[in-house]
Design an enzyme around this catalytic site. Structure first.
Site, PDB file in Angstrom:
ATOM      1  CB  ILE A 199      -0.995   0.126   1.390  1.00  0.00           C
ATOM      2  CG1 ILE A 199      -0.419  -0.078   2.518  1.00  0.00           C
ATOM      3  CG2 ILE A 199      -2.075  -0.915   1.021  1.00  0.00           C
ATOM      4  CD1 ILE A 199      -1.160   0.272   3.748  1.00  0.00           C
ATOM      5  CE1 TYR A 238      -1.896  -2.910  14.994  1.00  0.00           C
ATOM      6  CE2 TYR A 238      -3.100  -3.084  17.079  1.00  0.00           C
ATOM      7  CZ  TYR A 238      -3.190  -3.449  15.760  1.00  0.00           C
ATOM      8  OH  TYR A 238      -4.231  -3.405  15.204  1.00  0.00           O
ATOM      9  CE  LYS A 246      -5.074  -0.330  12.279  1.00  0.00           C
ATOM     10  NZ  LYS A 246      -5.166  -0.841  10.802  1.00  0.00           N
TER      11      LYS A 246
END
Ligand code: NAD
Ligand code: TYD
Length: 354
Positions: free
Chosen positions: A58, A158, A162
């Site tokens: 991506i 993490y 996000k």
């Protein structure tokens, strides 16, 4: 057709399998095939022309732009991410690169594509970003469950990465009008779950006669949702979600980790008893706690239920039974994904203690 990113991973592959079981609308699957991506998850689609797999990131603007021009998807569902908290503690960089920079490059390519669409296609286009409840931080036992209005308070590399991606998605809606939707889901479990995460790791270690590692006191609480229910919620938000809105997804199934592990052991005692007839729970081993370990997650899923009529189909009891059975029936999948690089991860994460 739709473009799904990260669909060789746990949730994405379940999503594609469910999508094509219910619809003939083709799926382009863009996945970088990191350690967590495994085309074996989609082996049942071999030869199925409705699934087009592209290996790539991506983060690769030119590749994404080319795919969008070629396939003209009506929607994008972004699952692609680095997803394991413990790995983000050992090495945050990949999380920053994929979850933040990758999402940014994806959004840039999508914005350019969307701007060039005809009015009707532009109006019906959707970018659905799949996120996590971990962005809201940690709850005490007494706190109400996370609502969509909770402040973002991510605690791990993490969840911080996000959270950053969620903010970018939000900004592309407010600034550029990109038709986005965001979902924040609780912990998933089910088929094709990579055995670095608690539930598949415990099933795998139990059957291999290895220790079942419990971080700290094992009283941390997670809110578990069967993966197929997450997939049905995403389909529902894609179809009827209000643009720019976020939807929390969960199954009202809060459980302390130790209870989950005891449940897994009890099911295994029944379905696949140890040769020596000892209970699997004797393999439980307490290990050092995860740094910055969030104590409790809980999702208030009343918005998606009230506004979109979504409800989970599985209870924890039915879902966990199916999951254990799936792992027993698919030992070769587990053996394949736990060879090679997996061994060095386990060495790094647990070997000092187990
Ligand atoms: P996973 O780690 O099993 O799969 C991630 C997939 O993304 C893999 O196939 C990997 O190869 C691919 N990927 C990684 N970097 C990429 C890149 N740069 N470009 C393209 N593909 C890339 O993760 P999962 O558990 O299936 O989670 C999917 C999404 O759902 C993630 O965004 C995660 O944050 C979110 N989520 C997961 C849970 C959970 O309990 N697992 C809960 C809520 C939300
Ligand atoms: P995990 O499956 O890694 O998901 P997350 O950290 O995203 O919630 O872990 C679930 C819970 O289980 C979490 O509280 C950490 C704990 N855990 C263990 O106690 N032992 C383990 O070996 C693992 C992987 C997790």
């Amino acid at each position: 057709m739709i473009l799904v990113t990260g669909a060789a991973g746990f949730i994405g592959s379940n999503f594609v399998l469910d999508w094509l079981a219910q619809s003939d609308e083709p799926v382009v699957n863009l996945d970088a095939l990191t350690y967590a991506g495994n085309l074996e998850n989609l082996a049942s689609l071999e030869g199925d022309t409705r699934h087009i797999f592209i290996k790539g990131s991506i983060d690769d603007f030119d590749l994404v732009a080319k795919l969008l021009a070629e396939y003209q998807p009506r929607a994008i569902i972004n699952f692609a991410a680095e997803s394991h908290v413990d790995r983000s503690i050992h090495g945050p960089e990949d999380f920053i690169q994929t979850n933040i920079v990758g999402t940014f490059h994806l959004l840039e390519a999508v914005r350019a594509y969307w701007n060039g669409l005809e009015d009707e296609a532009k109006a019906s286009f959707r970018f659905l970003h799949v996120s996590t409840d971990e962005v809201y931080g940690s709850l005490t036992k007494e706190d109400p469950a996370f609502a969509e209005t909770n402040r973002y308070e991510p605690n791990s590399p993490y969840s911080a990465s996000k959270a950053a991606s969620d903010h970018l998605v939000r900004a592309y809606h407010h600034t550029y009008g990109l038709p986005v939707l965001t979902t924040n889901c609780s912990n998933n479990y089910g088929p094709y779950h990579f055995p670095e995460k608690l539930i598949p790791l415990v099933i795998h270690n139990a059957l291999a006669g290895k220790p079942l590692p419990i971080y700290g006191d094992g009283q941390q609480i997670r809110d578990w949702l069967y993966v197929k229910d997450h997939c049905s919620a995403i389909r529902c938000v894609l179809e009827a979600g209000k643009l720019g809105e976020t939807y929390n997804i969960g199954g009202w199934n809060e459980k302390p980790n130790l209870d989950v592990v005891h449940t897994l052991c009890a099911i295994l005692d029944q379905l696949s008893p140890r040769a020596d007839k000892q209970p699997y729970k004797t393999q439980i081993t307490y290990v050092k706690d995860r740094p910055g370990h969030d104590r409790r997650y809980a999702i208030d899923a009343s918005k998606i239920e009230r506004e979109l009529g979504w409800k989970p189909a599985e209870t924890f009891e039915t879902g966990i039974q199916k999951t254990v059975q799936w792992y027993l029936d698919n030992q070769s999948w587990v053996n394949n994904v736990t060879s090679g690089a997996y061994q060095s991860w386990v060495g790094k994460q647990y070997c000092a203690e187990l």
